[in-house]
Design an enzyme around this catalytic site. Structure first.
Site, PDB file in Angstrom:
ATOM      1  N   ASN A 158       0.796  -1.239   0.000  1.00 29.54           N
ATOM      2  CA  ASN A 158       0.000   0.000   0.000  1.00 29.54           C
ATOM      3  C   ASN A 158       0.827   1.287   0.000  1.00 29.54           C
ATOM      4  O   ASN A 158       0.400   2.286  -0.563  1.00 29.54           O
ATOM      5  CB  ASN A 158      -1.046  -0.005   1.110  1.00 29.54           C
ATOM      6  CG  ASN A 158      -0.458  -0.248   2.463  1.00 29.54           C
ATOM      7  OD1 ASN A 158       0.587  -0.883   2.592  1.00 29.54           O
ATOM      8  ND2 ASN A 158      -1.095   0.257   3.486  1.00 29.54           N
ATOM      9  N   LYS A 181      12.579  -6.923   0.717  1.00 30.45           N
ATOM     10  CA  LYS A 181      11.722  -7.773  -0.115  1.00 30.45           C
ATOM     11  C   LYS A 181      10.402  -7.021  -0.236  1.00 30.45           C
ATOM     12  O   LYS A 181       9.544  -7.103   0.636  1.00 30.45           O
ATOM     13  CB  LYS A 181      11.527  -9.128   0.580  1.00 30.45           C
ATOM     14  CG  LYS A 181      11.264 -10.298  -0.329  1.00 30.45           C
ATOM     15  CD  LYS A 181      10.063 -10.166  -1.243  1.00 30.45           C
ATOM     16  CE  LYS A 181       8.764 -10.644  -0.658  1.00 30.45           C
ATOM     17  NZ  LYS A 181       7.586 -10.254  -1.452  1.00 30.45           N
ATOM     18  N   GLY A 234       2.685  -6.229   6.923  1.00 29.43           N
ATOM     19  CA  GLY A 234       1.789  -6.990   6.061  1.00 29.43           C
ATOM     20  C   GLY A 234       0.585  -7.474   6.841  1.00 29.43           C
ATOM     21  O   GLY A 234       0.225  -6.909   7.888  1.00 29.43           O
ATOM     22  N   GLU A 256       4.380  -5.116  11.818  1.00 25.22           N
ATOM     23  CA  GLU A 256       3.347  -4.070  11.656  1.00 25.22           C
ATOM     24  C   GLU A 256       2.222  -4.704  10.859  1.00 25.22           C
ATOM     25  O   GLU A 256       2.374  -4.947   9.662  1.00 25.22           O
ATOM     26  CB  GLU A 256       3.913  -2.867  10.886  1.00 25.22           C
ATOM     27  CG  GLU A 256       5.026  -2.129  11.591  1.00 25.22           C
ATOM     28  CD  GLU A 256       4.549  -1.273  12.751  1.00 25.22           C
ATOM     29  OE1 GLU A 256       3.341  -1.278  13.062  1.00 25.22           O
ATOM     30  OE2 GLU A 256       5.399  -0.611  13.354  1.00 25.22           O
ATOM     31  N   LEU A 257       1.108  -4.984  11.525  1.00 25.60           N
ATOM     32  CA  LEU A 257       0.068  -5.795  10.880  1.00 25.60           C
ATOM     33  C   LEU A 257      -1.227  -5.002  10.670  1.00 25.60           C
ATOM     34  O   LEU A 257      -1.180  -3.795  10.520  1.00 25.60           O
ATOM     35  CB  LEU A 257      -0.147  -7.058  11.707  1.00 25.60           C
ATOM     36  CG  LEU A 257       1.163  -7.812  12.044  1.00 25.60           C
ATOM     37  CD1 LEU A 257       0.893  -9.013  12.921  1.00 25.60           C
ATOM     38  CD2 LEU A 257       1.913  -8.220  10.787  1.00 25.60           C
ATOM     39  N   CYS A 290      -3.456   0.439   6.796  1.00 25.23           N
ATOM     40  CA  CYS A 290      -3.578  -0.353   8.027  1.00 25.23           C
ATOM     41  C   CYS A 290      -4.321   0.442   9.087  1.00 25.23           C
ATOM     42  O   CYS A 290      -4.954  -0.125   9.949  1.00 25.23           O
ATOM     43  CB  CYS A 290      -2.185  -0.735   8.510  1.00 25.23           C
ATOM     44  SG  CYS A 290      -1.070   0.670   8.580  1.00 25.23           S
ATOM     45  N   GLU A 391     -10.560  -7.253   9.021  1.00 29.31           N
ATOM     46  CA  GLU A 391     -10.017  -6.164   8.210  1.00 29.31           C
ATOM     47  C   GLU A 391     -10.422  -6.355   6.743  1.00 29.31           C
ATOM     48  O   GLU A 391     -10.164  -7.403   6.158  1.00 29.31           O
ATOM     49  CB  GLU A 391      -8.493  -6.151   8.316  1.00 29.31           C
ATOM     50  CG  GLU A 391      -7.880  -4.958   7.628  1.00 29.31           C
ATOM     51  CD  GLU A 391      -6.355  -4.982   7.642  1.00 29.31           C
ATOM     52  OE1 GLU A 391      -5.787  -6.045   7.334  1.00 29.31           O
ATOM     53  OE2 GLU A 391      -5.743  -3.951   7.959  1.00 29.31           O
TER      54      GLU A 391
END
Ligand code: NAD
Length: 498
Positions: A158, A181, A234, A256-257, A290, A391
Site C-alpha cells: 500500500n 523484499k 503486512g 506491523e500488521l 492499516c 479487516e
C-alpha cells in the site's frame, strides 16, 4: 506467466549489481487503473535469497561499511534523502502506476519521505552507551550499542517506499545491512530507489533488493541463519507465518500488521470536522491503509444528523485516473483485493447491515476497466458482525451506534486489533480520559491518519510487535554489549573466594 515482452523489466539489486533471477523468470506487475500489466519483475527464489544474504553479511562484517564512522553513515543517509527529494515526483508516478494510489497522496508522501533519512541520519552518531558506576572494586564497566547484523525488511503494497524506509533508515543508521523484499504487487519503486542508493555512494551489499513471492523468496530470507532481524509489514496471517519461521532461528522481529480501527464521534464534536475525519479515515487511499478508521462509532444523539452530512460528503468523491490530481478515490491495488472487498460487501449485506452508500463495483465511465469499488457505507452494524471484526482493507465503512463514553470505549476495545483510534470531541477532559482507555498504538484527537518520522508507530494486540519511527526505533536494530575492564594491579588468586 509473462506476457508482453516490450514491458520494462526490473532486475533485482544484489551486492551492488543488477541481478537476473536464478530461475530466469519474470512476472507481470499490473496497473490497477487499466487492469493491465505495465512491467516485468524478477521472480526471485531461494538461490537469490542466499546470494543477497551472503552479500549483506559480507558487507556487514568486512569492507567499507563497518569502517565508516557513525557520522559518515549519517551523511550517506542524508545524501540519500536529498536524492529522494530530487526524484520525488518520478518515484511517486511509478508508485501510482503500480499501486493505483492517488498522485495527490503519493506526491505528498514521497516529498515527505526524505525526512526519514534526515532524521535517522542525524541519529546515527547520537547512539551513546553509558559508563556504569559498577559495584566491583578496580573495575571499569561500560556499554556499547552495536548493530544487530543483517536485516530483512519485508513490506506490503500500500505504501511501498514509505514502509520500506521505516525499516531501512533506522537499520542503516544503526550500522546494519539490509535486504528489502517488497510486495510482489509493487516492486518497481524500490528498485528505482536502488539507483539512488548507488548514486549516494553506499558500499556494495549494504542495501539489496530481492523481488518475488513470499513463500518463494521471503521465507528463505527469514529462515537464513545469517539474518539477525526481520522487520515485517503486512497481513496478520503473513506476520504470524514470519514470526513462526523467525522463532525457529531465534531472530529478532518487528511486526506491523492489520487493524480495524475505531473512529469515535461524540455528541459534542464539531460534526463538520468529524465528517471530514471519517471520510479521510476510510476513503483515503481507497481504504487500503492499516490505520483505516473502518469502524465509525457514532453517539446515538447525533447519529442521524451525522449520517446525512457524511453520505452527502462521500457522494461528492470523484473517482478515476489516479494520475489525475483532481481524482479523489482511486482503484484497488490488486485484483484479489478487489474481489475480497466485494466479498465483504456481500457478507455485510448478508449479516443484515444497511448499505446507505455504494455497495458494489464502480461502473462509472471514468473508472474504465480498472479495479474500482464504490465508496461504501453500512449502518446498523453491530460489533459482533464480521464486517466489524475483520479487516477489509478497502473503502467500506461500518457505522456502529453507542450511548455513552463507557460503551464507546468498550466497543472500541472489543477487537482483536489495536493499531489506531480516533476521537472527535471538544472536551479536553473527555479526550484525555478516553485516549488513556483505548487499546491502540496511535490515538488521534480531532484529526486522523497523522504519522511522522518522529513519533512511534505500532500496534497493540494482534496489530503487531515493536515500534517504528521516533528515536526508539533505532534500538530495534541495536544490541547492547557490556564491556568489563579490570584496573586491578594484579589478577587475584582464583582459589581464594572474594
Ligand atoms: P501480506 O502479508 O500478504 O504480504 C506482505 C509481505 O509479506 C509481502 O511482501 C509478501 O510477499 C510477504 N510474505 C508473504 N508470505 C511470506 C512468508 N511466508 N515469508 C516471508 N514473506 C512473506 O500483506 P499484504 O496483503 O501485502 O498487505 C496488506 C496488509 O498489510 C494489511 O493487513 C495491512 O493492514 C497491513 N499493513 C500494515 C501496516 C502497519 O504499519 N501496521 C502498514 C501497511 C499495511
Amino acid at each position: 506467466m509473462v506476457g508482453g515482452q516490450d514491458l520494462p523489466k526490473y532486475r533485482m539489486y544484489i551486492d551492488g549489481d543488477w541481478a537476473e533471477p536464478s530461475s530466469g523468470e519474470y512476472f507481470e506487475s499490473f496497473n490497477p487503473y487499466t487492469g493491465k500489466p505495465w512491467s516485468l519483475v524478477a521472480r526471485g527464489g531461494k538461490a537469490d535469497a542466499e546470494r543477497a544474504v551472503e552479500a549483506a553479511y559480507a558487507a556487514f562484517t568486512s569492507g567499507a561499511w563497518p569502517r565508516l564512522t557513525a557520522s559518515q553513515r549519517g551523511a550517506l543517509l542524508r545524501k540519500l534523502g536529498d536524492l529522494i527529494a530530487r526524484d520525488a515526483q518520478r518515484l511517486a508516478e511509478i508508485e501510482v502506476r503500480d499501486n493505483g494510489k492517488l498522485i495527490a497522496e503519493m506526491g505528498a508522501q514521497l516529498r515527505y519521505l526524505p525526512n526519514w533519512y534526515y532524521y535517522f541520519g542525524g541519529l546515527a552518531d547520537k547512539i551513546e552507551g553509558s559508563v556504569i558506576p559498577i559495584d566491583k572494586p578496580a573495575t571499569f564497566n561500560f556499554t556499547r550499542h552495536e548493530p544487530v547484523g543483517v536485516v530483512v525488511a519485508i513490506s506490503a503494497w500500500n505504501s511501498p517506499l514509505l514502509l520500506a524506509s521505516w525499516k531501512m533508515a533506522p537499520a542503516l543508521a544503526a550500522g546494519c545491512t539490509v535486504i528489502v523484499k517488497p510486495s510482489e504487487y509493487t516492486s518497481a519503486s524500490m528498485l528505482e530507489l536502488c539507483k539512488l542508493v548507488e548514486e549516494a555512494g553506499f558500499p556494495k551489499g549494504v542495501v539489496n533488493v530481492v523481488t518475488g513471492f513470499g513463500p518463494e523468496v521471503g521465507e528463505p530470507l527469514v529462515q537464513h541463519p545469517k539474518v539477525a532481524k526481520v522487520a515485517f509489514t503486512g497481513s496478520e496471517m503473513g506476520g504470524q507465518r514470519v514470526y513462526e519461521t523467525a522463532a525457529k532461528g531465534l531472530k529478532r522481529v518487528t511486526l506491523e500488521l492489520g487493524g480495524k480501527s475505531p473512529n469515535i464521534v461524540f455528541d459534542d464534536a464539531n460534526l463538520d470536522d468529524a465528517v471530514k475525519g471519517a471520510i479521510s479515515g476510510i476513503f483515503a487511499a481507497t481504504g487500503q491503509t492499516c490505520i483505516a478508521g473502518s469502524r465509525l462509532l457514532l453517539q446515538e444523539s447525533v447519529h442521524n444528523q451525522f449520517m446525512d452530512k457524511l453520505v452527502a460528503f462521500a457522494e461528492t468523491a470523484r473517482m478515476g485516473n489516479p494520475l489525475d490530481p483532481e481524482t479523489q478515490v482511486g482503484p484497488v491495488t490488486t485484483r484479489p483485493q478487489y474481489d475480497k472487498i466485494l466479498r465483504y460487501i456481500d457478507i455485510a449485506k448478508g449479516e443484515g447491515a444497511q448499505c446507505v452508500l455504494g455497495g458494489g463495483p464502480a461502473k462509472r465511465k471514468e473508472c474504465g476497466d480498472g479495479w474500482f469499488v464504490e465508496p461504501t457505507i453500512f449502518t446498523g452494524v453491530t460489533n459482533d458482525m464480521r464486517i466489524a471484526r475483520e479487516e477489509v482493507f478497502g473503502p467500506v465503512l461500518s457505522v456502529i451506534r453507542f450511548r455513552d463514553d463507557d460503551e464507546a470505549v468498550r466497543i472500541a476495545n472489543d477487537s482483536p486489533y489495536g493499531l489506531a483510534a480516533g476521537i472527535w470531541t471538544q472536551s479536553i477532559k473527555r479526550a484525555l480520559k478516553v485516549s488513556e482507555k483505548l487499546q491502540a498504538g496511535s490515538v488521534w484527537v480531532n484529526t486522523y491518519r497523522a504519522v511522522s518520522y518522529m513519533s512511534p508507530f505500532g500496534g497493540y494486540k494482534r496489530s503487531g510487535l515493536g515500534r517504528e519511527n521516533g528515536q526508539d526505533a533505532i534500538y530495534e536494530y541495536l544490541q547492547t554489549k557490556s564491556v568489563w575492564i579490570s584496573t586491578a594491579d594484579e589478577v587475584p588468586n582464583p582459589f581464594v573466594m572474594r
